[in-house]
Design a protein around this motif. Structure first.
Motif, PDB file in Angstrom:
ATOM      1  N   ARG A 109       0.802  -1.228   0.000  1.00 14.81           N
ATOM      2  CA  ARG A 109       0.000   0.000   0.000  1.00 14.81           C
ATOM      3  C   ARG A 109       0.840   1.287   0.000  1.00 14.81           C
ATOM      4  O   ARG A 109       0.432   2.303   0.563  1.00 14.81           O
ATOM      5  N   LYS A 110       1.982   1.213  -0.606  1.00  9.13           N
ATOM      6  CA  LYS A 110       2.863   2.387  -0.649  1.00  9.13           C
ATOM      7  C   LYS A 110       2.177   3.584  -1.311  1.00  9.13           C
ATOM      8  O   LYS A 110       2.333   4.728  -0.890  1.00  9.13           O
ATOM      9  N   ASP A 111       1.417   3.315  -2.376  1.00  8.81           N
ATOM     10  CA  ASP A 111       0.745   4.405  -3.077  1.00  8.81           C
ATOM     11  C   ASP A 111      -0.261   5.106  -2.176  1.00  8.81           C
ATOM     12  O   ASP A 111      -0.357   6.338  -2.165  1.00  8.81           O
ATOM     13  N   VAL A 112      -1.002   4.318  -1.379  1.00  9.50           N
ATOM     14  CA  VAL A 112      -1.990   4.893  -0.459  1.00  9.50           C
ATOM     15  C   VAL A 112      -1.286   5.696   0.629  1.00  9.50           C
ATOM     16  O   VAL A 112      -1.698   6.815   0.968  1.00  9.50           O
ATOM     17  N   ILE A 113      -0.222   5.124   1.178  1.00 10.75           N
ATOM     18  CA  ILE A 113       0.511   5.782   2.269  1.00 10.75           C
ATOM     19  C   ILE A 113       1.072   7.123   1.823  1.00 10.75           C
ATOM     20  O   ILE A 113       0.881   8.148   2.502  1.00 10.75           O
ATOM     21  N   PHE A 114       1.740   7.156   0.683  1.00 10.56           N
ATOM     22  CA  PHE A 114       2.354   8.407   0.230  1.00 10.56           C
ATOM     23  C   PHE A 114       1.310   9.409  -0.256  1.00 10.56           C
ATOM     24  O   PHE A 114       1.496  10.628  -0.114  1.00 10.56           O
ATOM     25  N   LYS A 115       0.199   8.923  -0.765  1.00 12.85           N
ATOM     26  CA  LYS A 115      -0.889   9.837  -1.140  1.00 12.85           C
ATOM     27  C   LYS A 115      -1.429  10.529   0.109  1.00 12.85           C
ATOM     28  O   LYS A 115      -1.652  11.750   0.117  1.00 12.85           O
ATOM     29  N   ASN A 116      -1.631   9.750   1.181  1.00 12.83           N
ATOM     30  CA  ASN A 116      -2.098  10.326   2.445  1.00 12.83           C
ATOM     31  C   ASN A 116      -1.093  11.331   3.008  1.00 12.83           C
ATOM     32  O   ASN A 116      -1.463  12.422   3.465  1.00 12.83           O
ATOM     33  N   LEU A 117       0.174  10.964   2.981  1.00  8.96           N
ATOM     34  CA  LEU A 117       1.210  11.848   3.524  1.00  8.96           C
ATOM     35  C   LEU A 117       1.332  13.136   2.713  1.00  8.96           C
ATOM     36  O   LEU A 117       1.564  14.216   3.275  1.00  8.96           O
ATOM     37  N   ARG A 175      10.862   9.301   5.489  1.00  2.00           N
ATOM     38  CA  ARG A 175      11.240   8.855   6.838  1.00  2.00           C
ATOM     39  C   ARG A 175      10.002   8.466   7.639  1.00  2.00           C
ATOM     40  O   ARG A 175      10.018   7.459   8.358  1.00  2.00           O
ATOM     41  N   ILE A 176       8.921   9.254   7.513  1.00  2.00           N
ATOM     42  CA  ILE A 176       7.674   8.928   8.211  1.00  2.00           C
ATOM     43  C   ILE A 176       7.133   7.598   7.708  1.00  2.00           C
ATOM     44  O   ILE A 176       6.710   6.742   8.488  1.00  2.00           O
ATOM     45  N   ALA A 177       7.149   7.402   6.385  1.00  2.00           N
ATOM     46  CA  ALA A 177       6.623   6.170   5.790  1.00  2.00           C
ATOM     47  C   ALA A 177       7.405   4.954   6.262  1.00  2.00           C
ATOM     48  O   ALA A 177       6.813   3.919   6.607  1.00  2.00           O
ATOM     49  N   LYS A 178       8.710   5.058   6.296  1.00  2.00           N
ATOM     50  CA  LYS A 178       9.535   3.933   6.745  1.00  2.00           C
ATOM     51  C   LYS A 178       9.258   3.582   8.198  1.00  2.00           C
ATOM     52  O   LYS A 178       9.101   2.402   8.556  1.00  2.00           O
ATOM     53  N   GLN A 179       9.183   4.596   9.057  1.00  2.00           N
ATOM     54  CA  GLN A 179       8.930   4.333  10.464  1.00  2.00           C
ATOM     55  C   GLN A 179       7.515   3.805  10.670  1.00  2.00           C
ATOM     56  O   GLN A 179       7.276   2.961  11.524  1.00  2.00           O
ATOM     57  N   GLY A 181      -7.968   7.267  17.909  1.00  2.00           N
ATOM     58  CA  GLY A 181      -7.767   6.968  16.503  1.00  2.00           C
ATOM     59  C   GLY A 181      -7.052   5.645  16.335  1.00  2.00           C
ATOM     60  O   GLY A 181      -6.719   4.967  17.304  1.00  2.00           O
ATOM     61  N   HIS A 182      -6.802   5.299  15.079  1.00  4.87           N
ATOM     62  CA  HIS A 182      -6.088   4.058  14.785  1.00  4.87           C
ATOM     63  C   HIS A 182      -4.589   4.284  14.958  1.00  4.87           C
ATOM     64  O   HIS A 182      -3.881   4.564  13.991  1.00  4.87           O
ATOM     65  N   ASN A 183      -4.115   4.169  16.185  1.00  4.00           N
ATOM     66  CA  ASN A 183      -2.677   4.312  16.392  1.00  4.00           C
ATOM     67  C   ASN A 183      -2.134   3.158  17.219  1.00  4.00           C
ATOM     68  O   ASN A 183      -2.849   2.540  18.003  1.00  4.00           O
ATOM     69  N   PHE A 184      -0.876   2.862  16.997  1.00  4.50           N
ATOM     70  CA  PHE A 184      -0.248   1.653  17.547  1.00  4.50           C
ATOM     71  C   PHE A 184       0.089   1.812  19.022  1.00  4.50           C
ATOM     72  O   PHE A 184       0.460   2.876  19.471  1.00  4.50           O
ATOM     73  N   ASN A 185       0.008   0.747  19.819  1.00  2.30           N
ATOM     74  CA  ASN A 185      -0.580  -0.543  19.509  1.00  2.30           C
ATOM     75  C   ASN A 185      -1.872  -0.687  20.296  1.00  2.30           C
ATOM     76  O   ASN A 185      -1.861  -0.923  21.488  1.00  2.30           O
ATOM     77  N   TRP A 186      -2.974  -0.523  19.574  1.00  8.01           N
ATOM     78  CA  TRP A 186      -4.267  -0.527  20.240  1.00  8.01           C
ATOM     79  C   TRP A 186      -4.646  -1.904  20.780  1.00  8.01           C
ATOM     80  O   TRP A 186      -5.457  -1.994  21.702  1.00  8.01           O
ATOM     81  N   LYS A 244      -3.930  17.055  16.001  1.00  7.85           N
ATOM     82  CA  LYS A 244      -2.847  17.530  16.858  1.00  7.85           C
ATOM     83  C   LYS A 244      -1.872  16.412  17.196  1.00  7.85           C
ATOM     84  O   LYS A 244      -0.647  16.567  17.032  1.00  7.85           O
ATOM     85  N   VAL A 245      -2.393  15.257  17.647  1.00  5.54           N
ATOM     86  CA  VAL A 245      -1.489  14.184  18.067  1.00  5.54           C
ATOM     87  C   VAL A 245      -0.825  13.497  16.872  1.00  5.54           C
ATOM     88  O   VAL A 245       0.317  13.042  16.970  1.00  5.54           O
ATOM     89  N   VAL A 246      -1.517  13.438  15.748  1.00 10.08           N
ATOM     90  CA  VAL A 246      -0.900  12.842  14.556  1.00 10.08           C
ATOM     91  C   VAL A 246       0.223  13.729  14.038  1.00 10.08           C
ATOM     92  O   VAL A 246       1.271  13.227  13.600  1.00 10.08           O
ATOM     93  N   ARG A 247       0.040  15.020  14.080  1.00  6.55           N
ATOM     94  CA  ARG A 247       1.119  15.922  13.674  1.00  6.55           C
ATOM     95  C   ARG A 247       2.337  15.764  14.580  1.00  6.55           C
ATOM     96  O   ARG A 247       3.480  15.873  14.139  1.00  6.55           O
ATOM     97  N   GLU A 248       2.085  15.490  15.851  1.00  9.62           N
ATOM     98  CA  GLU A 248       3.184  15.346  16.798  1.00  9.62           C
ATOM     99  C   GLU A 248       3.881  13.999  16.671  1.00  9.62           C
ATOM    100  O   GLU A 248       5.098  13.895  16.820  1.00  9.62           O
ATOM    101  N   TYR A 249       3.100  12.946  16.384  1.00  6.33           N
ATOM    102  CA  TYR A 249       3.648  11.586  16.263  1.00  6.33           C
ATOM    103  C   TYR A 249       3.146  10.958  14.950  1.00  6.33           C
ATOM    104  O   TYR A 249       2.349  10.018  14.972  1.00  6.33           O
ATOM    105  N   PRO A 250       3.586  11.450  13.804  1.00 11.27           N
ATOM    106  CA  PRO A 250       2.995  11.036  12.527  1.00 11.27           C
ATOM    107  C   PRO A 250       3.174   9.565  12.170  1.00 11.27           C
ATOM    108  O   PRO A 250       2.329   9.000  11.471  1.00 11.27           O
ATOM    109  N   ASP A 251       4.243   8.929  12.627  1.00 10.44           N
ATOM    110  CA  ASP A 251       4.474   7.535  12.241  1.00 10.44           C
ATOM    111  C   ASP A 251       3.620   6.549  13.025  1.00 10.44           C
ATOM    112  O   ASP A 251       3.623   5.356  12.746  1.00 10.44           O
TER     113      ASP A 251
END
Length: 293
Positions: A38-46, A60-64, A113-118, A263-270
């Motif tokens: 899903r690289k195309d989806v990830i980079f489109k979102n970013l 760097r965000i995508a890799k992490q 939100g959907h953030n790790f590790n729920w 706010k929290v996604v901007r602070e911890y985007p990965d």
């Protein structure tokens, strides 16, 4: 088929966490550089979320993110054999903030939100929070995998409510003091019933059901985000959003959540689940009366 999945994943789960992370590192190399999941989806979102960032920063965000996503799957498998002591050591939280409201007799909703590790957070919450813990989940189409994940998610006593039949599943608990956990950041269905807000500088629909339920039952609302202290160690941070929702509105409460998530996604985007199509719905003129900026 369930027992095959269970036996295979259980054997993997008994490996030490440091060994599992070596496997995860190998899967990252395969997933990012070879398969390109899903690289195309990830980079489109970013690109939508962070137009101000350079290509190198978004890479760097995508890799992490990939590393966190694969760790999430490995860590979820670990739940099949991990002890409660292991989970409580690896998933901390300011649980006392939520438990302080137990004496009020009121129920609580936690929006995240959907953030790790729920998955780890769900188990730790079941052990640390002094409420009947209700968790809304989306059933998996594969019945064997669905059964396996329901076993994992209910291991600490979490009562699972199907997102497809939430009203029916919720009825037996409506008169009890409960804590309802909702992972509901975007993409309401049907989209015509969503509320639209400016989210990462784009008109984005959010489901109004969490706010609607909180207001109808005057349920105390907390927002939560899971922070990664270091690999394999997390902390859930709760933030009081609304103590008396009956005095609020669906628009204001949903807007608060949309702003909180940004706010929290901007602070911890990965740490956010970028592999979903975050902006798959286009704003149309017919939604104008449901856009609140």
């Amino acid at each position: 088929m369930y027992y095959i999945y269970y036996g295979l994943f259980w054997l993997i789960s008994i490996l030490p966490l440091r060994v599992l992370y070596i496997i995860a590192d190998g899967l990252f190399l395969l997933g990012y550089y070879v398969i390109g999941y899903r690289k195309d989806v990830i980079f489109k979102n970013l690109n939508i979320a962070f137009p101000e960032k350079t290509d190198a920063e978004k890479k760097r965000i995508a890799k992490q993110f990939y590393k966190n996503l694969i760790d999430y799957f490995i860590e979820t498998i670990k739940l099949l054999s991990a002890s409660d002591k292991f989970i409580l050591r690896h998933m901390q939280g300011n649980w006392e903030m939520v438990n302080a409201y137990k004496q009020t007799g009121k129920s609580v909703q936690v929006h995240l939100g959907h953030n790790f590790n729920w998955e780890w957070a769900n188990v730790a919450a079941g052990k640390n929070l002094d409420y009947t813990f209700l968790g809304v989940y989306m059933p998996i189409k594969n019945k064997a995998l669905d059964k396996l994940f329901r076993k994992i998610r209910s291991r600490a006593g979490t009562i699972l409510l199907s997102a497809h039949d939430m009203k029916r599943d919720f009825l037996p608990y409506r008169n009890q003091q409960y804590l309802l956990g909702l992972v509901a950041d975007q993409n309401p269905w049907p989209v015509s019933k969503g509320l639209w807000f400016n989210f990462f500088n784009r008109k984005t629909p959010f489901t109004l059901s969490p706010a609607k339920n909180a207001i109808a039952n005057d349920t105390i609302v907390f927002f939560a985000f899971i922070h990664k202290i270091k690999r394999g160690y997390y902390k859930v941070v709760f933030e009081l959003a609304e103590e008396h929702p009956a005095g609020s509105t669906e628009v204001e409460l949903t807007r608060k959540f949309a702003h909180y998530i940004e706010k929290v996604v901007r602070e911890y985007p990965d740490m956010w689940l970028w592999s979903h199509r975050r902006w798959k719905h286009e704003f149309k003129d017919e939604y104008a009366d449901k856009y609140f900026g």
